[in-house]
Design an enzyme around this catalytic site. Sequence first.
Site, PDB file in Angstrom:
ATOM      1  N   SER A  48       3.739  -1.962  10.560  1.00 29.10           N
ATOM      2  CA  SER A  48       4.661  -1.555  10.346  1.00 29.10           C
ATOM      3  C   SER A  48       5.642  -3.179  10.578  1.00 29.10           C
ATOM      4  O   SER A  48       5.949  -3.691  11.168  1.00 29.10           O
ATOM      5  CB  SER A  48       4.737  -1.130  12.013  1.00 29.10           C
ATOM      6  OG  SER A  48       4.284   0.314  12.591  1.00 29.10           O
TER       7      SER A  48
ATOM      8  N   ASN B 244       0.590  -1.358  -0.019  1.00 27.52           N
ATOM      9  CA  ASN B 244      -0.598  -0.171   0.137  1.00 27.52           C
ATOM     10  C   ASN B 244       0.648   1.416  -0.030  1.00 27.52           C
ATOM     11  O   ASN B 244       1.240   1.872   1.575  1.00 27.52           O
ATOM     12  CB  ASN B 244      -1.168   0.106   1.262  1.00 27.52           C
ATOM     13  CG  ASN B 244      -1.593   1.270   1.390  1.00 27.52           C
ATOM     14  OD1 ASN B 244      -1.778   2.162   0.427  1.00 27.52           O
ATOM     15  ND2 ASN B 244      -2.256   1.196   2.434  1.00 27.52           N
ATOM     16  N   TRP B 245       1.105   1.314  -1.002  1.00 27.09           N
ATOM     17  CA  TRP B 245       1.216   3.054  -1.651  1.00 27.09           C
ATOM     18  C   TRP B 245       1.261   4.218  -0.520  1.00 27.09           C
ATOM     19  O   TRP B 245       2.490   5.493  -1.429  1.00 27.09           O
ATOM     20  CB  TRP B 245       2.433   3.466  -2.311  1.00 27.09           C
ATOM     21  CG  TRP B 245       3.724   2.020  -3.229  1.00 27.09           C
ATOM     22  CD1 TRP B 245       3.883   1.172  -2.319  1.00 27.09           C
ATOM     23  CD2 TRP B 245       4.162   1.653  -4.341  1.00 27.09           C
ATOM     24  NE1 TRP B 245       5.124   0.470  -2.881  1.00 27.09           N
ATOM     25  CE2 TRP B 245       4.881   0.878  -4.183  1.00 27.09           C
ATOM     26  CE3 TRP B 245       3.425   2.987  -6.262  1.00 27.09           C
ATOM     27  CZ2 TRP B 245       5.602   0.651  -5.973  1.00 27.09           C
ATOM     28  CZ3 TRP B 245       4.489   2.412  -7.163  1.00 27.09           C
ATOM     29  CH2 TRP B 245       5.623   1.017  -6.963  1.00 27.09           C
ATOM     30  N   LYS B 246      -0.099   4.153  -0.187  1.00 27.44           N
ATOM     31  CA  LYS B 246      -0.233   5.243  -0.092  1.00 27.44           C
ATOM     32  C   LYS B 246      -0.043   6.497  -1.641  1.00 27.44           C
ATOM     33  O   LYS B 246       0.110   6.832  -2.003  1.00 27.44           O
ATOM     34  CB  LYS B 246       0.046   5.763   1.537  1.00 27.44           C
ATOM     35  CG  LYS B 246      -0.386   5.029   2.025  1.00 27.44           C
ATOM     36  CD  LYS B 246       0.202   5.058   3.923  1.00 27.44           C
ATOM     37  CE  LYS B 246       0.112   3.698   4.344  1.00 27.44           C
ATOM     38  NZ  LYS B 246      -0.267   3.934   6.088  1.00 27.44           N
TER      39      LYS B 246
ATOM     40  N   GLY C  51       2.454  -0.859   4.025  1.00 24.78           N
ATOM     41  CA  GLY C  51       3.016   0.582   4.084  1.00 24.78           C
ATOM     42  C   GLY C  51       4.110   0.664   3.925  1.00 24.78           C
ATOM     43  O   GLY C  51       4.809   0.777   3.157  1.00 24.78           O
ATOM     44  N   GLY C  52       4.615   1.422   4.737  1.00 23.97           N
ATOM     45  CA  GLY C  52       5.850   1.720   4.589  1.00 23.97           C
ATOM     46  C   GLY C  52       7.039   1.300   4.345  1.00 23.97           C
ATOM     47  O   GLY C  52       8.030   1.793   3.539  1.00 23.97           O
TER      48      GLY C  52
ATOM     49  N   GLU D 184      -5.940  -4.201  10.640  1.00 25.54           N
ATOM     50  CA  GLU D 184      -4.611  -2.911  10.787  1.00 25.54           C
ATOM     51  C   GLU D 184      -4.956  -2.468  12.487  1.00 25.54           C
ATOM     52  O   GLU D 184      -5.395  -1.798  12.452  1.00 25.54           O
ATOM     53  CB  GLU D 184      -4.884  -2.167   9.929  1.00 25.54           C
ATOM     54  CG  GLU D 184      -4.301  -3.042   8.456  1.00 25.54           C
ATOM     55  CD  GLU D 184      -3.428  -1.907   7.327  1.00 25.54           C
ATOM     56  OE1 GLU D 184      -2.528  -2.133   6.859  1.00 25.54           O
ATOM     57  OE2 GLU D 184      -4.466  -0.848   6.984  1.00 25.54           O
TER      58      GLU D 184
ATOM     59  N   GLY E 159       1.649   3.051  10.089  1.00 23.00           N
ATOM     60  CA  GLY E 159       2.555   4.041  10.277  1.00 23.00           C
ATOM     61  C   GLY E 159       4.040   4.878  11.698  1.00 23.00           C
ATOM     62  O   GLY E 159       4.842   5.170  12.033  1.00 23.00           O
TER      63      GLY E 159
ATOM     64  N   HIS F  39      -9.674   1.545   4.505  1.00 22.79           N
ATOM     65  CA  HIS F  39      -8.543   1.382   5.384  1.00 22.79           C
ATOM     66  C   HIS F  39      -8.520   3.050   6.231  1.00 22.79           C
ATOM     67  O   HIS F  39      -9.673   3.897   6.737  1.00 22.79           O
ATOM     68  CB  HIS F  39      -6.869   1.960   4.298  1.00 22.79           C
ATOM     69  CG  HIS F  39      -5.840   2.240   4.639  1.00 22.79           C
ATOM     70  ND1 HIS F  39      -5.894   3.097   5.965  1.00 22.79           N
ATOM     71  CD2 HIS F  39      -4.449   1.440   4.650  1.00 22.79           C
ATOM     72  CE1 HIS F  39      -4.459   2.961   6.044  1.00 22.79           C
ATOM     73  NE2 HIS F  39      -3.500   2.331   5.679  1.00 22.79           N
TER      74      HIS F  39
ATOM     75  N   GLU G   7      -6.986   5.392   7.212  1.00 25.33           N
ATOM     76  CA  GLU G   7      -6.977   6.702   6.961  1.00 25.33           C
ATOM     77  C   GLU G   7      -7.857   7.050   6.387  1.00 25.33           C
ATOM     78  O   GLU G   7      -8.222   8.109   6.235  1.00 25.33           O
ATOM     79  CB  GLU G   7      -5.276   6.747   6.176  1.00 25.33           C
ATOM     80  CG  GLU G   7      -3.987   6.646   6.980  1.00 25.33           C
ATOM     81  CD  GLU G   7      -3.146   5.534   6.262  1.00 25.33           C
ATOM     82  OE1 GLU G   7      -2.658   6.061   5.264  1.00 25.33           O
ATOM     83  OE2 GLU G   7      -1.784   5.503   7.006  1.00 25.33           O
TER      84      GLU G   7
HETATM   85  P1  PGA Z   1       2.448   0.743   7.117  1.00 25.52           P
HETATM   86  O1  PGA Z   1       1.012   0.606   7.030  1.00 25.52           O
HETATM   87  O2  PGA Z   1       3.152  -0.858   7.182  1.00 25.52           O
HETATM   88  O3  PGA Z   1       3.197   1.893   6.844  1.00 25.52           O
HETATM   89  O4  PGA Z   1       2.376   0.648   9.074  1.00 25.52           O
HETATM   90  C1  PGA Z   1       0.132  -0.063   6.627  1.00 25.52           C
HETATM   91  C2  PGA Z   1      -1.464   0.371   6.200  1.00 25.52           C
HETATM   92  O5  PGA Z   1      -1.256   1.394   6.251  1.00 25.52           O
HETATM   93  O6  PGA Z   1      -1.606  -0.547   5.224  1.00 25.52           O
END
Ligand code: PGA
Length: 253
Positions: free
Chosen positions: A213, A12-14, A234-235, A167, A173, A98, A100
Site C-alpha cells: 500500500s 509490480n503490475w501483477k 502494486g496498485g 512486504e 493491496g 511474492h 501472492e
Molecule cells: P500494493 O502491492 O502496493 O498494491 O499493496 C504491493 C505488492 O504486492 O508488491
Amino acid sequence: MFEFRKPLIAANWKMYKTVGEALDFVKEFLPLVAGVNEVDIAVCPPFTSLAALSIGFKGSTLKLGAQDVFWESQGAYTGEISPTMLLDLDCRYVIIGHSERRHVMGESDLIINRKIKAVGLAGMIPIFCVGETLEEREQGLAREVVRQQLEKGLQDISAQELVIAYEPVWAIGTGVNASPADAREMTGFIRENLAILYDKTWAEDVLILYGGSVKPDNIAQFMAEKDVDGALVGGASLSGVDFAQIVRLNGNV
Ligand code: PGA
C-alpha cells in the site's frame, strides 16, 4: 535511505494491463520522470508485455523486470519462462517469492531458493519478497517468519547481487500500509540477518525495499527510514501519474 545505496522504486503490475495499455502507460509516464536520476526505476509487467516495454523503454533509464521465472534454462516445462528468455527481453530484475505466489500458488521456500539462484546465475537481480501474515504478526512471530524466509530462500547462495522487498502480507493491496516504525524495525532486522547469514559489508550493499500500500502520500515517510532503500509498488503503480509521484518521492510531478 543511505547515501551509498541508490534507491530503487519498482512497479509490480501483477495481472493487469494488456500490451496496448502497457504502451499507453509508457507514453504517459516517461515524460513525467524525465531527468530523474536520484532513483532507479523498474517496471515489472506481466510476461505478455515484456517485449513491448523492452522496446518502449529503449533510450530511457527505465529498467524492466519480470514477476516470476522458472529455474531451468530450457526444457519440457509447459507454460514456464526461463531466465535466459527474460534476459533476452532486457530484464534486469525478477520478483521472486511474492506473497501472492507463496499463498495463492503455494510456492515453497525451496522453489524460491532455486529461482533466486537461477536468476543470479543468469546475471539478473532477484527482488526477493519476504513478509509475515497478520496472524503471524499478532502472534508475535513476524521476526521469526521473516528470518526463516531469508534463511531458506538464500540457502547455499553466495553473496550475489540481490534486492529484498519486505512486504507484510496484511499491507498488500489492502490500503493499510505498515507504519514507518514497523518498516524501520523489520528492514533493520532483515539487514542484521543478512550480516549474520553472510557478511556485514555485503549486507550493507543490499537494497531493502518496503512494499504494501505504498502511495504518493506515504512514500516520503518510508524513504526517511535508514534501512528502507526504495519501494515495491502494486496498485499505485498502475497509474502513470501516481507512479511518477512516488518515483519523485515527494508526491509532486
Ligand atoms: P500494493 O502491492 O502496493 O498494491 O499493496 C504491493 C505488492 O504486492 O508488491
